[in-house]
Motif scaffolding. Structure first.
Motif, PDB file in Angstrom:
ATOM      1  N   ARG A  78      51.982  47.747  56.126  1.00  0.00           N
ATOM      2  CA  ARG A  78      52.123  49.156  56.474  1.00  0.00           C
ATOM      3  C   ARG A  78      51.141  49.402  57.612  1.00  0.00           C
ATOM      4  O   ARG A  78      49.937  49.190  57.474  1.00  0.00           O
ATOM      5  CB  ARG A  78      51.798  50.046  55.284  1.00  0.00           C
TER       6      ARG A  78
ATOM      7  N   ILE B 141      47.194  48.603  57.442  1.00  0.00           N
ATOM      8  CA  ILE B 141      46.280  49.166  56.438  1.00  0.00           C
ATOM      9  C   ILE B 141      46.375  48.357  55.146  1.00  0.00           C
ATOM     10  O   ILE B 141      45.399  48.144  54.460  1.00  0.00           O
ATOM     11  CB  ILE B 141      46.541  50.677  56.191  1.00  0.00           C
ATOM     12  N   GLN B 142      47.587  47.877  54.841  1.00  0.00           N
ATOM     13  CA  GLN B 142      47.731  47.061  53.635  1.00  0.00           C
ATOM     14  C   GLN B 142      49.011  46.237  53.686  1.00  0.00           C
ATOM     15  O   GLN B 142      49.931  46.540  54.434  1.00  0.00           O
ATOM     16  CB  GLN B 142      47.707  47.925  52.384  1.00  0.00           C
TER      17      GLN B 142
ATOM     18  N   GLY C 273      48.918  45.499  48.666  1.00  0.00           N
ATOM     19  CA  GLY C 273      48.176  46.561  47.985  1.00  0.00           C
ATOM     20  C   GLY C 273      46.686  46.307  48.105  1.00  0.00           C
ATOM     21  O   GLY C 273      46.245  45.158  48.051  1.00  0.00           O
ATOM     22  N   ILE C 274      45.931  47.391  48.257  1.00  0.00           N
ATOM     23  CA  ILE C 274      44.516  47.240  48.600  1.00  0.00           C
ATOM     24  C   ILE C 274      43.744  46.488  47.518  1.00  0.00           C
ATOM     25  O   ILE C 274      42.963  45.584  47.804  1.00  0.00           O
ATOM     26  CB  ILE C 274      43.881  48.622  48.885  1.00  0.00           C
ATOM     27  N   VAL C 275      43.970  46.856  46.246  1.00  0.00           N
ATOM     28  CA  VAL C 275      43.186  46.228  45.175  1.00  0.00           C
ATOM     29  C   VAL C 275      43.526  44.738  45.070  1.00  0.00           C
ATOM     30  O   VAL C 275      42.626  43.891  44.975  1.00  0.00           O
ATOM     31  CB  VAL C 275      43.404  46.959  43.833  1.00  0.00           C
ATOM     32  N   ALA C 276      44.805  44.393  45.127  1.00  0.00           N
ATOM     33  CA  ALA C 276      45.208  42.985  45.042  1.00  0.00           C
ATOM     34  C   ALA C 276      44.636  42.193  46.221  1.00  0.00           C
ATOM     35  O   ALA C 276      44.147  41.068  46.047  1.00  0.00           O
ATOM     36  CB  ALA C 276      46.733  42.883  45.021  1.00  0.00           C
TER      37      ALA C 276
ATOM     38  N   ARG D 188      34.708  58.022  36.918  1.00  0.00           N
ATOM     39  CA  ARG D 188      35.719  57.325  37.717  1.00  0.00           C
ATOM     40  C   ARG D 188      36.094  58.054  38.998  1.00  0.00           C
ATOM     41  O   ARG D 188      36.853  57.559  39.815  1.00  0.00           O
ATOM     42  CB  ARG D 188      36.997  57.123  36.877  1.00  0.00           C
ATOM     43  N   MET D 189      35.575  59.271  39.178  1.00  0.00           N
ATOM     44  CA  MET D 189      35.975  60.065  40.343  1.00  0.00           C
ATOM     45  C   MET D 189      35.186  59.617  41.577  1.00  0.00           C
ATOM     46  O   MET D 189      33.972  59.703  41.597  1.00  0.00           O
ATOM     47  CB  MET D 189      35.728  61.555  40.080  1.00  0.00           C
ATOM     48  N   PRO D 190      35.885  59.118  42.608  1.00  0.00           N
ATOM     49  CA  PRO D 190      35.156  58.672  43.802  1.00  0.00           C
ATOM     50  C   PRO D 190      34.600  59.848  44.596  1.00  0.00           C
ATOM     51  O   PRO D 190      35.174  60.933  44.610  1.00  0.00           O
ATOM     52  CB  PRO D 190      36.231  57.952  44.633  1.00  0.00           C
TER      53      PRO D 190
ATOM     54  N   PHE E  92      36.286  53.572  45.770  1.00  0.00           N
ATOM     55  CA  PHE E  92      36.338  52.923  44.468  1.00  0.00           C
ATOM     56  C   PHE E  92      36.123  51.430  44.675  1.00  0.00           C
ATOM     57  O   PHE E  92      36.739  50.822  45.536  1.00  0.00           O
ATOM     58  CB  PHE E  92      37.699  53.186  43.833  1.00  0.00           C
TER      59      PHE E  92
END
Lengths: 123, 391
Positions: B27, B38-39, B42-45, B316-318, B340
């Protein structure tokens, strides 16, 4: 039960006087990994187009707007422990909150599934 | 739903790997004036893959500059607070461009790229070092201003070359060396962190530097633009290597406690407040002779009013860039980057706080959407660096 969609990529299931709100599969795909969802508390009065919730992905925070007027009756507590439900089951277990339907006529301006699909195809 | 991160900017340019990224399912977003991925999956993976295996990052938006000439080191020392003259060929140093007020214009990597000229027995010449040359890698968003600054202040007898016909590909992660060794045997065997070599890979003239901005072991490879796609394909053919986007690059560098120019460091911040004192070499602090020296020394002598710190946020709130930091009712600082942490699975941030409150463990609060989140000053990096420093 009827499902409506907004051009802000929310879905609304209407069952009598109660509506369940979430974000669409398209929306979660655009946002990426969801790490936190801030939901409105029960009793919060919402007005159409106003801020209702905030969804945080790794990269950014995005607002979720109220699709109609009404009062919040329940927030999805499962999202507190597992915000990734919004990614894995956006249009079922990953629902955000339930609210009363304050003004049924506001539903008339929303899209049905077919209209929403062609809306997304055009993006 | 709203997503205001993808503002349309006029005249967005493309980089050598643009089509390659699109084929890989990236993307693309506008960043530093270019279309950038940008990814991918997926960013976390992608983030976790880089921490566990190896990620390929296109950092071709960054400025690659070559400063050459007999007096190149002395001239660069007028603008950089680091010891450039004592930097040996093939060695790399992190440095800064500092303005007259002591503010940070940019952060960068400097490599002594002076070429070794082989001797020729028939001609009776011995091997020797050629004309001094320094390879600079500067930030993409600031490169045009950096070039103007260098052109204005460097003497006419040094040459500044913008290597805009080169791409820059980073391979980062614990298995980066394993993968690169399989592609190019015996090239990186003797290299440690912050070393750089020239290597002709077939007909591709590469500069390979053991460095990066993820906190992991890894390499940055400068390659002529016309070979960039082939090199990216060669690297991604290795089972350990996958393409990684800007999103994960940002979360990786944040975990590594590395400042991002334009956010954690700007012209409004100085090297001392930014906790980058290590970039001010002792001899250069004492002798001066670099732009901003007087102002930076004042901060060093009296101590900075605020310091850049890590922030561990409860819950958990960034907290994002711009969030206010409080001690009781008093605002004592501001978050400069936050998000995060996929590795730690909790929100982390960096920001500036009053020096008296900058000690590790100090309890503060960060305000996000009118809520106060309990926060502690945390040691940087959040995730330990794993650079290959050798034995």
């Amino acid at each position: 039960m009827a499902r409506y969609f907004t051009d802000e990529h929310e879905w609304i299931d209407v069952d009598g006087d109660t509506a369940t709100i979430g974000i669409t599969d398209y929306a979660q795909g655009q946002l990426g990994d969801i790490v936190f969802v801030e939901l409105p508390g029960s009793g919060t009065a919402l007005s159409k187009g106003g801020d209702a919730a905030v969804v945080e992905s790794v990269k950014a925070a995005s607002d979720v707007y109220a699709p109609i007027d009404g009062e919040v009756t329940e927030a999805n507590e499962a999202l507190e422990d597992d915000p990734a439900l919004v990614n894995t089951a956006p249009e079922s277990d990953g629902w955000f909150f339930r609210m009363t339907v304050g003004d049924k006529s506001q539903l008339d301006g929303l899209m049905d599934e077919a209209a929403y699909k062609s809306f997304c195809d055009g993006l | 739903m709203s997503d205001d991160t993808e503002d349309r900017i006029a005249e967005i340019e493309t980089l050598p790997l643009d089509a390659w990224h699109r084929r890989k399912g990236a993307r693309m977003v506008p960043f530093a004036g270019y279309h950038m991925p940008i990814q991918f999956e997926g960013i976390v993976a992608e983030h976790n893959w880089t921490r566990q295996q190896a990620g390929l990052f296109d950092v071709s938006h960054m400025g690659q500059l070559l400063v050459s000439g007999e007096r190149a080191a002395e001239e660069l020392e007028k603008l950089l607070p680091g010891a450039i003259a004592s930097l040996k060929p093939g060695k790399v140093r992190y440095s800064l461009l500092v303005d007259e007020n002591g503010g940070i214009l940019d952060d960068l990597m400097v490599t002594n790229a002076t070429p070794w000229i082989e001797g020729d027995e028939e001609e009776g010449t011995e091997g020797h070092w050629g004309e001094p040359a320094y390879y600079l890698v500067v930030n993409g968003a600031t490169k045009w201003d950096d070039i103007a600054h260098l052109r204005e202040h460097l003497d006419d007898d040094v040459t500044l070359t913008h290597m805009d016909d080169h791409a820059l590909i980073a391979v980062q992660g614990p298995n980066a060396a394993t993968a690169l060794n399989r592609v190019m045997r015996n090239v990186i065997d003797d290299m440690v962190f912050m070393e750089s070599v020239i290597h002709d890979f077939g007909e591709w003239p590469l500069r390979i530097t053991r460095s990066g901005y993820t906190g992991e072991d890894g390499f940055e490879i400068s390659v002529p633009a016309q070979f960039a796609e082939s090199l990216a394909d060669r690297l991604c053919a290795e089972i350990e290597v996958r393409p990684i986007g800007l999103g994960a690059r940002d979360s990786l560098r944040l975990e590594a406690g590395l400042p991002l120019y334009g956010h954690d460091i700007t012209t409004e911040t100085d090297p001392v407040s930014a906790d980058l004192g290590f970039a001010l070499t002792k001899r250069r602090r004492e002798e001066g002779g670099w732009m901003g020296h007087g102002e930076v020394m004042k901060v060093l002598d009296r101590g900075p009013a605020q310091k850049r710190v890590g922030l561990a946020i409860e819950g958990r709130m960034p907290a994002r860039e711009g969030a206010s930091i409080y001690s009781g009712d008093t605002q004592v600082g501001r978050v400069t980057s936050g998000g995060f942490s996929p590795t730690l699975e909790r929100p982390i941030a960096m920001g500036y706080v009053d020096t008296a409150l900058a000690d590790e463990g100090t309890e503060l609060e960060v305000e996000v959407r009118n809520k106060r989140l309990p926060t502690k000053v945390a040691k940087l990096p959040f995730v330990p660096h794993r650079y290959h420093r050798g034995k």
